[in-house]
Scaffold this motif. Structure first.
Motif, PDB file in Angstrom:
ATOM      1  N   VAL A 108       0.839  -1.187   0.000  1.00  0.00           N
ATOM      2  CA  VAL A 108       0.000   0.000   0.000  1.00  0.00           C
ATOM      3  C   VAL A 108       0.881   1.245   0.000  1.00  0.00           C
ATOM      4  O   VAL A 108       1.873   1.315   0.736  1.00  0.00           O
ATOM      5  N   LEU A 109       0.511   2.207  -0.828  1.00  0.00           N
ATOM      6  CA  LEU A 109       1.145   3.521  -0.808  1.00  0.00           C
ATOM      7  C   LEU A 109       0.067   4.520  -0.404  1.00  0.00           C
ATOM      8  O   LEU A 109      -1.057   4.462  -0.927  1.00  0.00           O
ATOM      9  N   ILE A 110       0.398   5.436   0.507  1.00  0.00           N
ATOM     10  CA  ILE A 110      -0.650   6.257   1.096  1.00  0.00           C
ATOM     11  C   ILE A 110      -0.200   7.690   1.377  1.00  0.00           C
ATOM     12  O   ILE A 110       0.948   7.936   1.765  1.00  0.00           O
ATOM     13  N   ASP A 111      -1.093   8.617   1.119  1.00  0.00           N
ATOM     14  CA  ASP A 111      -0.978   9.994   1.583  1.00  0.00           C
ATOM     15  C   ASP A 111      -1.975  10.092   2.736  1.00  0.00           C
ATOM     16  O   ASP A 111      -3.179  10.215   2.509  1.00  0.00           O
ATOM     17  N   THR A 136       8.063  -9.041  -6.168  1.00  0.00           N
ATOM     18  CA  THR A 136       9.108  -9.917  -5.653  1.00  0.00           C
ATOM     19  C   THR A 136       8.474 -11.147  -5.012  1.00  0.00           C
ATOM     20  O   THR A 136       7.273 -11.156  -4.737  1.00  0.00           O
ATOM     21  N   PRO A 137       9.230 -12.207  -4.789  1.00  0.00           N
ATOM     22  CA  PRO A 137       8.654 -13.466  -4.277  1.00  0.00           C
ATOM     23  C   PRO A 137       7.971 -13.313  -2.921  1.00  0.00           C
ATOM     24  O   PRO A 137       8.489 -12.643  -2.025  1.00  0.00           O
ATOM     25  N   GLU A 138       6.797 -13.928  -2.793  1.00  0.00           N
ATOM     26  CA  GLU A 138       6.086 -13.917  -1.518  1.00  0.00           C
ATOM     27  C   GLU A 138       6.914 -14.627  -0.452  1.00  0.00           C
ATOM     28  O   GLU A 138       7.620 -15.587  -0.729  1.00  0.00           O
ATOM     29  N   GLY A 139       6.824 -14.119   0.768  1.00  0.00           N
ATOM     30  CA  GLY A 139       7.564 -14.721   1.863  1.00  0.00           C
ATOM     31  C   GLY A 139       8.926 -14.102   2.081  1.00  0.00           C
ATOM     32  O   GLY A 139       9.585 -14.374   3.091  1.00  0.00           O
ATOM     33  N   THR A 140       9.371 -13.262   1.157  1.00  0.00           N
ATOM     34  CA  THR A 140      10.635 -12.539   1.304  1.00  0.00           C
ATOM     35  C   THR A 140      10.325 -11.082   1.657  1.00  0.00           C
ATOM     36  O   THR A 140       9.217 -10.599   1.407  1.00  0.00           O
ATOM     37  N   PRO A 141      11.275 -10.359   2.254  1.00  0.00           N
ATOM     38  CA  PRO A 141      11.026  -8.952   2.561  1.00  0.00           C
ATOM     39  C   PRO A 141      10.760  -8.163   1.275  1.00  0.00           C
ATOM     40  O   PRO A 141      11.365  -8.424   0.234  1.00  0.00           O
ATOM     41  N   VAL A 142       9.829  -7.212   1.349  1.00  0.00           N
ATOM     42  CA  VAL A 142       9.530  -6.399   0.167  1.00  0.00           C
ATOM     43  C   VAL A 142      10.750  -5.578  -0.225  1.00  0.00           C
ATOM     44  O   VAL A 142      11.611  -5.270   0.609  1.00  0.00           O
ATOM     45  N   GLN A 143      10.814  -5.228  -1.500  1.00  0.00           N
ATOM     46  CA  GLN A 143      11.918  -4.441  -2.037  1.00  0.00           C
ATOM     47  C   GLN A 143      11.366  -3.159  -2.654  1.00  0.00           C
ATOM     48  O   GLN A 143      10.154  -3.030  -2.889  1.00  0.00           O
ATOM     49  N   LEU A 144      12.241  -2.228  -2.961  1.00  0.00           N
ATOM     50  CA  LEU A 144      11.839  -0.959  -3.545  1.00  0.00           C
ATOM     51  C   LEU A 144      11.045  -1.169  -4.823  1.00  0.00           C
ATOM     52  O   LEU A 144      10.081  -0.441  -5.106  1.00  0.00           O
ATOM     53  N   GLU A 145      11.400  -2.167  -5.614  1.00  0.00           N
ATOM     54  CA  GLU A 145      10.723  -2.408  -6.884  1.00  0.00           C
ATOM     55  C   GLU A 145       9.247  -2.757  -6.716  1.00  0.00           C
ATOM     56  O   GLU A 145       8.432  -2.585  -7.631  1.00  0.00           O
ATOM     57  N   ASP A 146       8.866  -3.253  -5.536  1.00  0.00           N
ATOM     58  CA  ASP A 146       7.455  -3.550  -5.281  1.00  0.00           C
ATOM     59  C   ASP A 146       6.615  -2.280  -5.255  1.00  0.00           C
ATOM     60  O   ASP A 146       5.412  -2.328  -5.523  1.00  0.00           O
ATOM     61  N   PHE A 147       7.241  -1.165  -4.931  1.00  0.00           N
ATOM     62  CA  PHE A 147       6.533   0.110  -4.829  1.00  0.00           C
ATOM     63  C   PHE A 147       6.668   0.975  -6.086  1.00  0.00           C
ATOM     64  O   PHE A 147       5.806   1.792  -6.370  1.00  0.00           O
ATOM     65  N   LEU A 148       7.745   0.793  -6.831  1.00  0.00           N
ATOM     66  CA  LEU A 148       7.997   1.632  -8.011  1.00  0.00           C
ATOM     67  C   LEU A 148       7.350   1.062  -9.266  1.00  0.00           C
ATOM     68  O   LEU A 148       7.956   1.023 -10.336  1.00  0.00           O
ATOM     69  N   GLN A 149       6.119   0.622  -9.156  1.00  0.00           N
ATOM     70  CA  GLN A 149       5.405   0.086 -10.305  1.00  0.00           C
ATOM     71  C   GLN A 149       4.594   1.192 -10.979  1.00  0.00           C
ATOM     72  O   GLN A 149       4.111   2.108 -10.303  1.00  0.00           O
ATOM     73  N   PRO A 150       4.421   1.122 -12.305  1.00  0.00           N
ATOM     74  CA  PRO A 150       3.572   2.116 -12.979  1.00  0.00           C
ATOM     75  C   PRO A 150       2.128   1.986 -12.511  1.00  0.00           C
ATOM     76  O   PRO A 150       1.680   0.921 -12.084  1.00  0.00           O
TER      77      PRO A 150
END
Length: 331
Positions: A108-111, A136-150
């Motif tokens: 989730v990204l939120i203002d 990124t693979p489920e069960g692993t820590p999220v990465q920056l790329e999970d948030f930088l999606q179009p």
């Protein structure tokens, strides 16, 4: 509202109930924030500045900090997301699941409190949220790329508007629906089904105090809006809260513009926290959203707090503004 979400989750391609629980968590947090917003002026230590700046270089309001804490707590404690990025935080938050909990696949990204600079003078404020499936693979820590999606990969987006009445408006890619909170029993009821932008409008929303800093294409469009011809001049309406301006324009027909300029060379609004979710809602409501040259939801973000120019609203109005922008080369 809970029944509506459950009844419609079958239309969502990843229907597991997880998105339903996530939206319910946002709904719950919004009620807590709504309660505090409506107590502003009656209790101490809720209005005014914190005396600190956020990552955006903006002075934080006490309500900013409160709303941010409430939404983060609601999302992390109920374990419905694997990651959160907030406009108020420099870095994203990785949510680690407890030993026996389900592995969430959503970020989730939120203002947390859009328009908070208006809170001290009792002007409408709001919350904006955007939801993606992690890459990124489920069960692993999220990465920056999970948030930088179009933005075109959003699975849901919406806003809560804390005004004369409190509303939650959201989309999962199958139209836009609005729910009004009945404060006497704390329940949201469907009040605005299938919300749609009129193709044309008569309202333009822009901070004309920054006129001298606007690109020439925007200046020419404003002049067009003010001409006495046909159904013009249009009416200028600018609140200074994106949620409020957008909500009015979606109901009445209009265009919202926050362009680039010498003060804000890349625009002021954040792509991930404001522009993408509002663009998703705009398109689902039959409107259009761009940066003046290209579709907002096709822009690839390169950092969490990226800013872009923003044009959104009734299709014919946005396209006319883009015609004026196209006369000048993009810088």
């Amino acid at each position: 509202m809970g029944e509506f979400i459950i009844q419609n989750q079958k239309d969502f391609q990843y229907s597991t109930g997880e998105l339903t629980r996530l939206l319910s968590s946002i709904r719950l947090a919004s009620k807590v924030v709504n309660r505090e917003v409506n107590k502003a002026g009656l209790v101490e230590d809720i209005l005014g500045d914190m005396g600190e700046e956020n990552i955006q270089g903006e002075v934080q309001k006490k309500l900013d900090v409160f709303a941010n804490e409430i939404f983060i707590k609601a999302l992390t404690q109920r374990e419905v997301v694997c990651g959160i990025a907030s406009e108020e935080n420099e870095f994203f938050i990785s949510v680690e699941p407890s030993q026996n909990s389900h592995l969430s696949k959503y970020v989730v990204l939120i203002d947390p409190l859009d328009g908070s600079s208006n809170s001290d003078v009792n002007v409408t404020v709001g919350t904006i949220f955007s939801i993606y499936r992690r890459v990124t693979p489920e069960g692993t820590p999220v990465q920056l790329e999970d948030f930088l999606q179009p933005g075109n990969r959003q699975v849901a987006a919406g806003y809560i508007i804390y005004g004369l009445s409190t509303m939650m408006v959201y989309t999962t890619g199958r139209g836009v629906n609005g729910f009004t909170l009945d404060p006497s029993i704390g329940t949201y009821y469907l009040s605005h089904p299938n919300m749609q932008f009129p193709k044309d409008g008569s309202i333009y929303s822009i901070n004309e105090g920054n006129y001298v800093h606007f690109p020439q294409g925007v200046k020419d469009y404003i002049k067009y809006c003010q001409e006495l011809e046909g159904d013009r001049p249009y009416t200028s309406r600018y609140i200074g809260s994106l949620v409020s301006d957008f909500h009015r324009n979606m109901l009445k027909g209009g265009i919202y513009i926050y362009p680039s300029g010498t003060r804000t060379p890349h625009g002021k609004l954040r792509l991930l926290y404001e522009c993408n979710p509002i663009a998703f809602l705009t398109e689902q409501a039959g409107g259009k959203a761009s940066d003046g040259y290209r579709r907002i939801m096709d822009i690839q973000a390169d950092h969490l707090h990226q800013r872009v120019p923003f044009f959104c609203g009734s299709v014919n109005m946005v396209e006319k503004a883009e015609e004026f922008m196209a006369k000048y080369p993009r810088e």
